[in-house]
Write a protein that holds these residues in place. Structure first.
Motif, PDB file in Angstrom:
ATOM      1  N   GLU A   1      26.620  42.416  35.828  1.00  0.00           N
ATOM      2  CA  GLU A   1      27.895  42.988  35.117  1.00  0.00           C
ATOM      3  C   GLU A   1      28.944  43.795  35.838  1.00  0.00           C
ATOM      4  O   GLU A   1      29.935  43.771  35.966  1.00  0.00           O
ATOM      5  CB  GLU A   1      27.708  43.739  33.932  1.00  0.00           C
TER       6      GLU A   1
ATOM      7  N   CYS B   1      30.818  41.304  37.821  1.00  0.00           N
ATOM      8  CA  CYS B   1      31.995  40.977  37.182  1.00  0.00           C
ATOM      9  C   CYS B   1      32.965  41.809  36.814  1.00  0.00           C
ATOM     10  O   CYS B   1      34.321  41.665  36.994  1.00  0.00           O
ATOM     11  CB  CYS B   1      31.182  40.621  35.473  1.00  0.00           C
ATOM     12  N   LYS B   2      32.779  43.170  36.762  1.00  0.00           N
ATOM     13  CA  LYS B   2      33.654  44.206  36.800  1.00  0.00           C
ATOM     14  C   LYS B   2      34.568  44.106  38.210  1.00  0.00           C
ATOM     15  O   LYS B   2      35.649  44.299  38.051  1.00  0.00           O
ATOM     16  CB  LYS B   2      32.986  45.535  36.601  1.00  0.00           C
TER      17      LYS B   2
ATOM     18  N   ARG C   1      37.237  41.325  38.303  1.00  0.00           N
ATOM     19  CA  ARG C   1      38.192  41.583  37.386  1.00  0.00           C
ATOM     20  C   ARG C   1      39.064  42.543  38.381  1.00  0.00           C
ATOM     21  O   ARG C   1      40.319  42.486  38.426  1.00  0.00           O
ATOM     22  CB  ARG C   1      37.721  42.379  36.136  1.00  0.00           C
ATOM     23  N   ARG C   2      38.455  43.641  38.842  1.00  0.00           N
ATOM     24  CA  ARG C   2      39.432  44.491  39.798  1.00  0.00           C
ATOM     25  C   ARG C   2      39.824  43.828  40.833  1.00  0.00           C
ATOM     26  O   ARG C   2      41.229  44.020  41.233  1.00  0.00           O
ATOM     27  CB  ARG C   2      38.282  45.591  40.280  1.00  0.00           C
TER      28      ARG C   2
END
Lengths: 236, 442
Positions: free
Chosen positions: A16, A19-20, A23-24
């Motif tokens: 995760e 994934c974070k 996105r950033r």
């Protein structure tokens, strides 16, 4: 264009986090990313289809480890970009065996992640396929630039050597050169333009393109070497 | 002997010309205390000497001797003003005399070939009484000298760097230069005196041209020798650094081997003790792990790379730098161990140096990728680099202040790359510095 990313990681939190960061990254640099998480190697490989652009692979996985998974992946897909994410730095050193682009040390920090992802993206960008439409002695044909091994010119007679055979055309070398992508095509002397993708070896003043040895002029040798250096550095 | 003949006037003018030219070349030399005072004193005493200097005779030999003596006196005066060794001063003075002579020849050529002096050469060496040669001639004189001095300052005087070592070791070459200048002076005097007797402006202008070319050539040779010396010094520095690195490598390897042997023994002991105290396997392994200093060492398939990467990764973790390596060491077998050590050592040290000012620990990142593609070996070093780098001759300029004793790491890497017929490419993009090397393999 959305890039498809596979994350093979058994630690849910680590996956995760990636994934974070994705996105950033997309907020910072733009671009669309779709990530799919696999918690072990077997589930990743069993239904694998070569429609991923990038794979982030942990080395320490339950069952089959990341290195072995990478080997099997390569049997199915030679070109997908592979980045190891691991705290076992020593094993990642052997990443070249599976043509890994790089690796990131755990715990993953955003800057390392973004730096290496940028490298990866630049590579993918340069790999984009270009096509060429030419009028030849066989009529109009459409060629993939990556299929061209080299182009030979004698005055205005052009012979285009590809992996599928030869084509003859007529025109100036300069005009043809302007149609070919500059980062993969370079002159090795007055009569030949070679596709860096197919350059296998350079020995003294000769270059092996595909399976043909071509001669390299004195003046062009260092620029050819430089072009190969930059090509391997950014595309391969 | 003290009649106000043309030569009498000219010898003082000559002193001024020489002194001005010498100032042009010595401006970067180390000055003695109270330099302005010393300079004035030197100048005045030179002028005084030139006025007092008697004219022995009006012929080529005596005129030449006169000018050489005046020249040597000016050199003496310069050593009163500058602290540099006399060879440095002499280097500058010889260049200065050549320039002065060149200016003189140019003036002579213009006057004679354009017929400004009614086709007659400048008889500044002459016996007759001195008189003002007219406004036009004076203008031409001033212009010719200014142009030549300015051009020569631009082309040559600028090449003398501060703290330069101006001692040309190739003494025979330098002696040749001095000889050429002297001969030029003597020949010129002979031509001048001859031309007073025979009125042949064509011959005189040709002689001026050839003397002028002589001057230019000798200036060129003189400064080529200087350039050669600079290159020699650089090469010596790079070579001695390389030797130092070789020693370092041997020492580190010996240390590492020794420590590994001791650790191996210690691990045996720990295992025995652990088993005797009925310690569980996990705890024994934990204890063994603590002893494994070099065991977490990098294994790339090439012993030398293993050693240098281990050494540097220890240093990096101490400095909170994340070093990642994907290295196909086996492919580097074509390179000598000392070359590998030097190349990787310098590249990583440069990267660490660039990161030393970066406070954000997240950004302290160095990456190394060594892999083969076809019959090519590609080596890629990259690191975060917030500073903008200037690139000259394909190499980044050192960011340290003392440009003369730094920047050798890069030069060394380039030398090694060239030795194996490879290519070196440097680039900076998005605050990331990339060093890419490519080697053709057999």
């Amino acid at each position: 264009m959305t890039l498809r990313i596979a994350i093979v990681e058994d630690d849910r939190q680590a996956a995760e986090l990636l994934c974070k960061f994705l996105r950033r990254f997309s907020d910072e640099y733009g671009g669309e990313y779709k990530a799919v998480i696999f918690s072990d190697a077997v589930s990743f490989l069993s239904e694998y289809r070569p429609n991923f652009d990038i794979v982030f692979m942990d080395i320490e996985l339950p069952g089959m480890d990341g290195m072995e998974a990478a080997r099997r992946l390569r049997l199915m897909d030679e070109s997908v970009a592979l980045i190891f994410v691991t705290n076992m730095a020593n094993f990642a050193v052997k990443g070249y065996e599976v043509d890994a682009l790089d690796f990131i040390v755990k715990p993953v920090i955003y800057y390392s992640f973004s730096l290496k992802l940028l490298r990866c993206l630049k590579r993918l960008e340069c790999r984009e396929e270009r096509e060429l439409v030419l009028s030849t002695s066989n009529g109009l044909i459409r060629l993939k630039c990556s299929d061209i091994t080299y182009v030979e010119v004698m005055k205005h007679d052009i012979t285009i050597h590809t992996v599928n055979g030869e084509y003859r055309s007529y025109g100036s070398l300069k005009k043809l050169e302007s149609m070919l992508p500059a980062n993969s095509f370079v002159r090795c002397n007055n009569c030949f333009v070679v596709n860096l993708r197919h350059v296998r070896q350079i020995k003294d003043f000769e270059v092996l393109v595909g399976s043909t040895w071509l001669s390299v002029s004195q003046a062009k040798k260092s620029s050819l070497l430089r072009a190969v250096n930059e090509y391997i550095g950014s595309v391969k | 002997m003290y009649e106000p003949s043309k030569l009498f006037v000219y010898k003082s003018l000559f002193m001024v010309e020489i002194f001005a030219a010498e100032l042009m070349f010595t401006f970067r030399l180390k000055r003695r205390p109270n330099y302005p005072l010393r300079l004035c004193a030197a100048f005045l005493s030179c002028i005084a000497f030139s006025v007092a200097m008697p004219i022995i005779g009006y012929n080529a030999r005596d005129a030449s001797i006169l000018f050489v003596i005046l020249f040597l006196v000016s050199v003496l005066a310069l050593s009163f003003c500058y602290r540099d060794p006399w060879l440095h001063i002499f280097f500058c003075a010889v260049a200065a005399y050549t320039v002065q002579h060149l200016a003189f020849e140019l003036y002579n050529f213009i006057v004679v070939s354009t017929g400004l002096n009614a086709g007659l050469p400048i008889d500044i060496y002459g016996e007759d009484a001195a008189h003002f040669s007219g406004l036009l001639l004076t203008l031409v004189y001033v212009d010719a000298y200014l142009i030549v001095y300015w051009l020569m300052a631009l082309i040559f005087a600028r090449r003398i760097r501060q703290n330069e070592d101006l001692r040309i070791h190739n003494l025979s070459m330098f002696a040749l230069v001095v000889l050429v200048v002297l001969v030029d002076v003597v020949l010129n005097a002979m031509v001048t005196y001859y031309s007073y007797q025979i009125n042949n402006s064509f011959y005189v202008s040709i002689a001026s041209v050839s003397n002028g070319i002589c001057c230019l050539l000798s200036l060129y040779v003189q400064f080529s020798l200087l350039n050669q010396r600079q290159l020699e010094v650089e090469l010596n520095t790079v070579n001695s650094l390389y030797e130092q690195e070789k020693k370092q490598y041997t020492l580190f390897k010996e240390n590492m081997d020794y420590i590994n042997v001791k650790c191996h023994d210690l691990r045996h002991q720990i295992r025995k003790i652990g088993q005797r105290s009925s310690l569980d396997e996990a705890s024994i392994q934990e204890l063994e792990g603590v002893i494994s200093i070099y065991d977490s060492a990098v294994k790339t398939g090439n012993e030398t790379i293993d050693i240098i990467l281990t050494e540097k990764s220890l240093l990096c973790s101490k400095d909170h730098i994340k070093l990642t390596c994907v290295v196909d060491g086996a492919k580097l077998s074509f390179m000598k161990a000392s070359d590998i050590y030097s190349l990787f050592g310098n590249a990583i040290e440069n990267a660490m140096e660039a990161l030393s000012s970066v406070e954000d620990e997240e950004k302290r990142v160095i990456g190394i990728i060594v892999k083969s593609s076809g019959a090519f070996l590609s080596i890629h070093f990259y690191n975060h680099c917030p500073q903008a780098l200037q690139i000259a001759d394909g190499l980044p300029l050192t960011t340290k202040h003392d440009t003369q004793s730094h920047g050798f790491g890069m030069k060394s890497i380039q030398m090694i790359t060239m030795r194996y017929g490879g290519d070196l490419s440097v680039s900076v993009e998005n605050d990331v510095f990339s060093l890419r090397l490519l080697f053709p393999l057999e």
